[in-house]
Design an enzyme around this catalytic site. Structure first.
Site, PDB file in Angstrom:
ATOM      1  N   ASP A  31       0.820  -1.218   0.000  1.00 53.38           N
ATOM      2  CA  ASP A  31       0.000   0.000   0.000  1.00 53.38           C
ATOM      3  C   ASP A  31       0.857   1.274   0.000  1.00 53.38           C
ATOM      4  OD1 ASP A  31      -2.463   1.290   0.021  1.00 53.38           O
ATOM      5  OD2 ASP A  31      -3.278   0.007   1.593  1.00 53.38           O
ATOM      6  N   ASP A  38     -10.138   3.576  -3.433  1.00 52.93           N
ATOM      7  CA  ASP A  38     -10.839   2.381  -2.927  1.00 52.93           C
ATOM      8  C   ASP A  38     -12.257   2.262  -3.464  1.00 52.93           C
ATOM      9  OD1 ASP A  38      -8.537   2.165  -1.531  1.00 52.93           O
ATOM     10  OD2 ASP A  38      -9.479   1.965   0.441  1.00 52.93           O
TER      11      ASP A  38
HETATM   12  C1  GLA Z   1      -5.959   1.321   1.423  1.00 54.73           C
HETATM   13  C2  GLA Z   1      -6.135   0.326   0.270  1.00 54.73           C
HETATM   14  C3  GLA Z   1      -7.252  -0.642   0.600  1.00 54.73           C
HETATM   15  C4  GLA Z   1      -6.946  -1.370   1.903  1.00 54.73           C
HETATM   16  C5  GLA Z   1      -6.734  -0.352   3.021  1.00 54.73           C
HETATM   17  C6  GLA Z   1      -6.224  -1.019   4.291  1.00 54.73           C
HETATM   18  O1  GLA Z   1      -7.060   2.167   1.543  1.00 54.73           O
HETATM   19  O2  GLA Z   1      -6.379   0.998  -0.924  1.00 54.73           O
HETATM   20  O3  GLA Z   1      -7.426  -1.583  -0.459  1.00 54.73           O
HETATM   21  O4  GLA Z   1      -5.808  -2.176   1.729  1.00 54.73           O
HETATM   22  O5  GLA Z   1      -5.774   0.625   2.641  1.00 54.73           O
HETATM   23  O6  GLA Z   1      -6.029  -0.100   5.328  1.00 54.73           O
END
Ligand code: GLA
Length: 388
Positions: free
Chosen positions: A131, A188
């Site tokens: 990430d 997301d």
């Molecule tokens: C980010 C990523 C998500 C998930 C969260 C976890 O937002 O884009 O897919 O992995 O972190 O905290």
């Protein structure tokens, strides 16, 4: 042959804990998902990776600087869990972050990249989602993905590298060269129609930046969630209809995105399984040549909207996968002129069409095919060239 076998030839398929469970994860859940992969046909359909997302570790590294799995969530430890998953013929994925912390505030891998890669290898990990939160400003993301890529490629185990920087910092320009096998290109996903639509539309002109060994990842699937996430951002107030979930799956399949299931497959209903396990859609997604899809805008020109389009994928065996997508709120006829596929009348070929959702043979068409597609729905056909 090199010390590593090839990873990422086609988009990854699997399950990820984040969309439905976020912080509420434990080894029992992961084991049950692995069991269901086998008993409910997911493994047979091609789903392979079971990935634990954020929130699996303690908030501090140990005295030697190692990451420590939370003993309440994972009392048997990661090696035992990996063994269990491998025992089912599946692969095990975990999560970390380029920054000092993960997005949920657990330790990230910044300045621990090589140590963490070795640790993951020791545990038997096969996939790392990486990430982009808490990235120190003085260092480029590009460099940090290169670092972890090198660390993984030299840790002694085949680990698929799944970058997740949400399409930031011009990722398309450098991610393939950095060594990642897939990369998140969007923010997301949320379990609602607007989010699905927004993510798909945002990547339609980026299909030249996907392909074998570095797939454009549109984010985990929300198919079958029906608003059932413990994270309000993702979906408690959301949820989609089965038609919308089907269109979501078709978009991800045709656009060559990895197919990472995000719902609780232990309670998946038949409609969800029919979508996730559809062999024709999966075959398109997993086509060995992994070409991006091209977009055709339907006639008449004056009726254009970005929400109605066709996606076409040239498949390895000479067939075409064609999706007729109607993301708009009203029914639409979507007219395809075969000329636009590179198939003029003079070629002497017509197209024999099969409906990928129903397996129904739709017949042989010459020059034109124009299905009527209800709002938010899609028709996906596999088209075979036949001599007239
Ligand atoms: C980010 C990523 C998500 C998930 C969260 C976890 O937002 O884009 O897919 O992995 O972190 O905290």
């Amino acid at each position: 042959m090199s010390k590593q076998s090839l990873l990422g030839l086609v988009p990854s398929m699997g399950w990820n804990s984040w969309n439905t469970f976020t912080w509420d994860i434990n080894e029992q859940l992961i084991r049950e998902v692995a069991d269901r992969f086998v008993t409910e046909g997911y493994k047979e359909a091609g789903y392979e990776y079971i990935v634990i997302d954020d929130c699996w570790s303690l908030k501090q590294r140990d005295a030697e600087g190692r990451l420590v799995p939370d003993p309440e969530k994972f009392p048997s430890g990661m090696k035992t869990l990996a063994d269990y998953i491998h025992g089912k013929g599946l692969k095990f994925g975990m999560y970390s972050c380029v920054g000092t912390h993960t997005c949920a505030g657990y330790p990230g891998s910044f300045e621990h990249e090589f140590q963490d890669a070795e640790q993951l290898a020791e545990w038997g990990v096969d996939f790392l989602k990486y990430d982009y939160c808490f990235k120190p400003r003085h260092i480029s993301g590009e460099l940090l993905y290169k670092r972890m890529s090198l660390a993984l490629k030299n840790c002694g185990r085949n680990i698929l590298f799944s970058a997740c920087n949400w399409g930031e910092d011009g990722v398309y320009q450098w991610i393939r060269e950095s060594g990642a096998h897939m990369y998140r290109s969007t923010g997301d996903i949320q379990d609602n129609w607007d989010s699905i639509k927004k993510l798909a539309l945002s990547q339609l002109d980026k299909q030249c930046y996907t392909g074998s060994f570095c797939h454009n990842d549109l984010d985990m699937l929300v198919v079958g969630m029906y608003g059932g996430s413990n994270n309000d951002f993702i979906g408690r107030i959301g949820g989609c209809s089965d038609v919308e979930y089907r269109t979501h799956f078709a978009l991800w399949s045709l656009m060559g995105s990895p197919l990472m299931i995000g719902c609780d497959i232990r309670s998946a209903n038949q409609a969800t399984k029919d979508i996730l396990l559809n062999p024709n859609l999966i075959a398109i997604n997993q086509d060995p040549e992994s070409r991006g899809a091209y977009r055709i805008k339907p006639e008449p020109q004056w009726f254009h909207t970005d929400e109605v389009f066709m996606l076409v994928r040239v498949l390895a065996d000479g067939d075409l996968a064609i999706g007729f997508f109607n993301l708009s709120d009203g029914q639409r006829e979507i007219s395809l002129q075969f000329w636009d596929l590179g198939l003029p009348f003079a070629s002497g070929f017509s197209l024999s069409l099969k409906d990928c959702w129903t397996n129904e043979e739709l017949g042989v068409y010459t020059e034109r095919f124009a299905p009527t597609v209800p709002a938010h729905d899609c028709l996906v056909v596999r088209a075979k060239l036949v001599r007239r």
